[in-house]
Design an enzyme around this catalytic site. Structure first.
Site, PDB file in Angstrom:
ATOM      1  N   ARG A 106      -6.988  -1.990   0.659  1.00  0.00           N
ATOM      2  CA  ARG A 106      -6.828  -1.060  -0.446  1.00  0.00           C
ATOM      3  C   ARG A 106      -6.633   0.344   0.122  1.00  0.00           C
ATOM      4  O   ARG A 106      -7.278   0.726   1.104  1.00  0.00           O
ATOM      5  CB  ARG A 106      -8.067  -1.071  -1.373  1.00  0.00           C
ATOM      6  CG  ARG A 106      -8.226  -2.358  -2.173  1.00  0.00           C
ATOM      7  CD  ARG A 106      -7.174  -2.445  -3.269  1.00  0.00           C
ATOM      8  NE  ARG A 106      -7.297  -3.636  -4.077  1.00  0.00           N
ATOM      9  CZ  ARG A 106      -6.627  -4.766  -3.883  1.00  0.00           C
ATOM     10  NH1 ARG A 106      -5.793  -4.861  -2.864  1.00  0.00           N
ATOM     11  NH2 ARG A 106      -6.781  -5.795  -4.682  1.00  0.00           N
ATOM     12  N   HIS A 119       3.393  -2.642   0.513  1.00  0.00           N
ATOM     13  CA  HIS A 119       2.479  -3.545  -0.193  1.00  0.00           C
ATOM     14  C   HIS A 119       3.044  -4.965  -0.240  1.00  0.00           C
ATOM     15  O   HIS A 119       3.207  -5.567  -1.310  1.00  0.00           O
ATOM     16  CB  HIS A 119       2.203  -3.032  -1.611  1.00  0.00           C
ATOM     17  CG  HIS A 119       0.888  -3.530  -2.155  1.00  0.00           C
ATOM     18  ND1 HIS A 119       0.098  -2.776  -2.993  1.00  0.00           N
ATOM     19  CD2 HIS A 119       0.225  -4.710  -1.984  1.00  0.00           C
ATOM     20  CE1 HIS A 119      -0.987  -3.466  -3.316  1.00  0.00           C
ATOM     21  NE2 HIS A 119      -0.925  -4.638  -2.713  1.00  0.00           N
TER      22      HIS A 119
END
Length: 309
Positions: free
Chosen positions: A224, A272
């Site tokens: 994250r 991502h």
């Protein structure tokens, strides 16, 4: 009896999930009406992505659970209208994707591949890397993904240490708590971050903890974005304490074009892509949880609201 399942995700997701979900329900002998629209009073389960338009769960009085399509639940877990059981996604396909991505970037740093990929001066400068058994890797976050990554790296020969905020049983050598974090980082040639995004994990890597890493360590973050203090990492890269960083997740996504990570010579940005929910394998996880709910069995992968994951 028909089970009404509401699919609540961005519209573009429906074509990817409709057939795999229906196939998974059928494989388990479940009679399901899967649809993007159901009257809230008739819904039994909600298959959910946190970026869906649905944000108010108060009308769903009959529903038994919200079954998240994402591994991360930070965008939903604190929704004040959500009083239903919430299950996070633990998808075997996602786990495989994550282990492959991490293994690739670990091996890139371990073998020093960049020195040969970018060699404009055509320098003949042999560099023989150490063996994997001579490298120490710290995995921060030993959930399903972290444990799978640790086991993969150990099979490749690396010495791996796991860290979690609380004690956890594991076949991997473990540290926990604040003192354990320092112990895990202080001998790590590379650190891989796979913690959830919670208030307690924000800026896990900061000026103090980055300084605990040995000079020349590498940082790999597919977990994250908020786990790392961006400015502290840039400073550690600039002064040479950290040798390089590969980052797949960011506080703001897409990563703004003006962000210094883009131009930093020691930072690799990937958009991502380390792990994404795979519809076929994720559908089986969803279907199994619906089966469990109908049978009165405990749901898999329930979220602890207090811890946030």
């Amino acid at each position: 009896m028909t089970i009404n399942v509401l699919f609540a995700a961005r519209e573009g997701s429906w074509p990817n999930y409709e057939a795999p979900l229906n196939a998974a329900f059928e494989d388990l002998g479940l009679k399901v009406d899967l649809a993007r629209t159901h009257a809230p009073k008739d819904v039994d389960y909600i298959v959910y992505a946190p970026n869906a338009p649905l944000q108010d769960f108060t009308p769903f009085h009959r529903a038994k659970a919200v079954l998240n399509l994402w591994a991360g639940v930070d965008a939903i877990v604190r929704n004040p209208t959500l009083n239903l059981p919430l299950a996070r996604m633990v998808d075997p396909g996602m786990t495989t994707s994550m282990t492959e991505w991490v293994a690739g970037h670990v091996m890139r740093y371990h073998l020093g591949i960049d020195r040969y990929v970018v060699n404009p001066n055509q320098n003949w400068a042999p560099h023989v890397p150490p063996l994997a058994s001579e490298r120490q890797i710290a995995i921060l976050g030993m959930g399903a993904l972290g444990s799978a990554v640790a086991e993969m790296l150990m099979r490749l020969g690396f010495h791996v240490t796991g860290w979690s905020r609380r004690p956890k049983d594991s076949s991997i050598p473990m540290h926990h708590g604040a003192d354990g974090l320092r112990a895990a980082l202080s001998c790590a040639d590379m650190v891989v971050l796979l913690l959830p995004d919670t208030p307690a994990t924000a800026n896990t890597l900061n000026p103090e903890t980055l300084a605990w890493l040995p000079k020349g360590a590498f940082v790999i973050n597919p977990g994250r974005g908020p786990l790392i203090d961006d400015q502290a990492l840039i400073a550690a890269l600039d002064d040479g304490h950290i040798a390089g960083a590969t980052l797949d997740v960011f506080r703001t996504e897409p990563l703004p074009q003006e962000h210094p990570f883009w131009a930093h010579p020691k930072v690799t940005v990937t958009p991502h892509v380390a792990a994404e929910t795979r519809p076929i394998t994720a559908a089986r996880v969803i279907a199994e949880n619906v089966r469990r709910g109908e049978a009165g069995e405990p749901f898999l992968h329930l979220v602890d609201r207090d811890s946030g994951y």
